[in-house]
Scaffold this motif. Sequence first.
Motif, PDB file in Angstrom:
ATOM      1  N   LYS A 131      35.290  51.684  34.800  1.00  0.00           N
ATOM      2  CA  LYS A 131      35.226  50.746  33.848  1.00  0.00           C
ATOM      3  C   LYS A 131      37.080  50.542  33.450  1.00  0.00           C
ATOM      4  O   LYS A 131      37.605  51.485  32.965  1.00  0.00           O
ATOM      5  N   GLN A 182      33.394  44.141  43.113  1.00  0.00           N
ATOM      6  CA  GLN A 182      34.104  43.275  42.203  1.00  0.00           C
ATOM      7  C   GLN A 182      35.361  43.652  41.919  1.00  0.00           C
ATOM      8  O   GLN A 182      35.646  44.645  41.840  1.00  0.00           O
ATOM      9  N   GLY A 184      38.275  42.962  39.361  1.00  0.00           N
ATOM     10  CA  GLY A 184      38.393  42.733  37.964  1.00  0.00           C
ATOM     11  C   GLY A 184      39.638  41.718  37.733  1.00  0.00           C
ATOM     12  O   GLY A 184      40.494  41.645  38.511  1.00  0.00           O
ATOM     13  N   ALA A 185      39.459  40.883  36.454  1.00  0.00           N
ATOM     14  CA  ALA A 185      40.734  40.340  36.489  1.00  0.00           C
ATOM     15  C   ALA A 185      41.941  40.856  36.201  1.00  0.00           C
ATOM     16  O   ALA A 185      42.964  40.665  36.378  1.00  0.00           O
ATOM     17  N   ARG A 186      41.892  42.120  35.639  1.00  0.00           N
ATOM     18  CA  ARG A 186      43.219  42.917  35.509  1.00  0.00           C
ATOM     19  C   ARG A 186      43.912  43.427  36.687  1.00  0.00           C
ATOM     20  O   ARG A 186      45.001  43.688  36.829  1.00  0.00           O
ATOM     21  N   ARG A 237      36.725  33.530  34.697  1.00  0.00           N
ATOM     22  CA  ARG A 237      36.249  34.560  33.699  1.00  0.00           C
ATOM     23  C   ARG A 237      36.959  34.369  32.289  1.00  0.00           C
ATOM     24  O   ARG A 237      36.746  35.244  31.301  1.00  0.00           O
ATOM     25  N   GLU A 298      26.276  39.128  31.348  1.00  0.00           N
ATOM     26  CA  GLU A 298      25.949  40.638  30.729  1.00  0.00           C
ATOM     27  C   GLU A 298      24.672  40.551  29.842  1.00  0.00           C
ATOM     28  O   GLU A 298      24.515  39.871  29.025  1.00  0.00           O
TER      29      GLU A 298
END
Length: 337
Positions: A131, A182, A184-186, A237, A298
Amino acid sequence: MIVVMKPGATQKQIDHVVELIEDLGLKSHIIQGTDRTVVAALGEKRDGAKQALETGDGVEKVMPILAPYKMASTEVKKEPTCVEVLKLKVGAGKIGVIAGPCSVESREQILEVARAVREAGATALRGGAFKPRTSPYSFQGLKEKGLQLLAEARDATGLAIVTEVMAPEHVSLLAQYTDIMQVGARNMQNYPLLEAVGESGKPVLLKRGPSATMDEFLLAAEYILKTGNANVMLCERGIRTFEDHTRFTLPLATVPYLHQTTHLPVVVDPSHGTGKASLVTPMAVASIAAGADGLIIEVHPNPEKAMSDGYQSLTPAAFREMMAECRKIATALGKKM
Ligand code: PEP
Ligand code: MN
């Protein structure tokens, strides 16, 4: 540039064009259309290249690709791409729903959510094992144990697994467990990571960075496509704006805009896009109405107790209702969901 072959061009003529492209020091990429073949010539601009290719046997015309992203562009491929993984189908008139908790927390939790979302009609299970948390003191995920639990949930339900990969050195470990990587956005502009997930050959869900423009987003997708991996899903997102009534601002005009500029399917994440459970269903419905090819949602059996993003997670019952609302719109649009 794109080399448009005449209808009915032979394999020999296509092979010859590929050879010409490679002799020019460019990379070739063949796209088989419904009535004709197109060969993209990718790389730095070369003097005389257009003329050289125009002389090729079976060539109808040679055109520059105007968009900075080449393989992602509708200039190169007009037909929409459908990404298919197990029962998940996203794109070209098919709407796929990925649902599950923000983080994998326990065997009971992931199996319970997996069964619930499958029953409601989801065809893929999400769940973070690694995460990316804003604070280093927050729960960081179960790591490999989480991946094992996701694989167990896939075996129990048949759902395709989607989980985030945060570093190039984790790609090979994740590839042993997950069906879809996936990003992620970051990490949208983490270029070594984009190349590594591309080379893994696994389908990729690429999230838009919260401050990335559409060109930057599509160029990030291009890094993956360039490795020869054609299974890329784009995910809106939400972006960072002055608004503070939502966690991010979810700009749905990106959906039709992306459909005009790229053949890649577009997934919307109204969970992170709003950050509020009460706003998820209306924005999921709006996403389908805007033409989204997929949703990522989610869902947690007990959002109050979630170890991450509980405030934006739907209960299984609320997810079932969301699916029913979205289906009404999908049906009206003549799409399968
Ligand atoms: C997530 O999917 O849980 C997540 C961290 O998403 P994003 O990268 O969009 O913030
Ligand atoms: Mn989350």
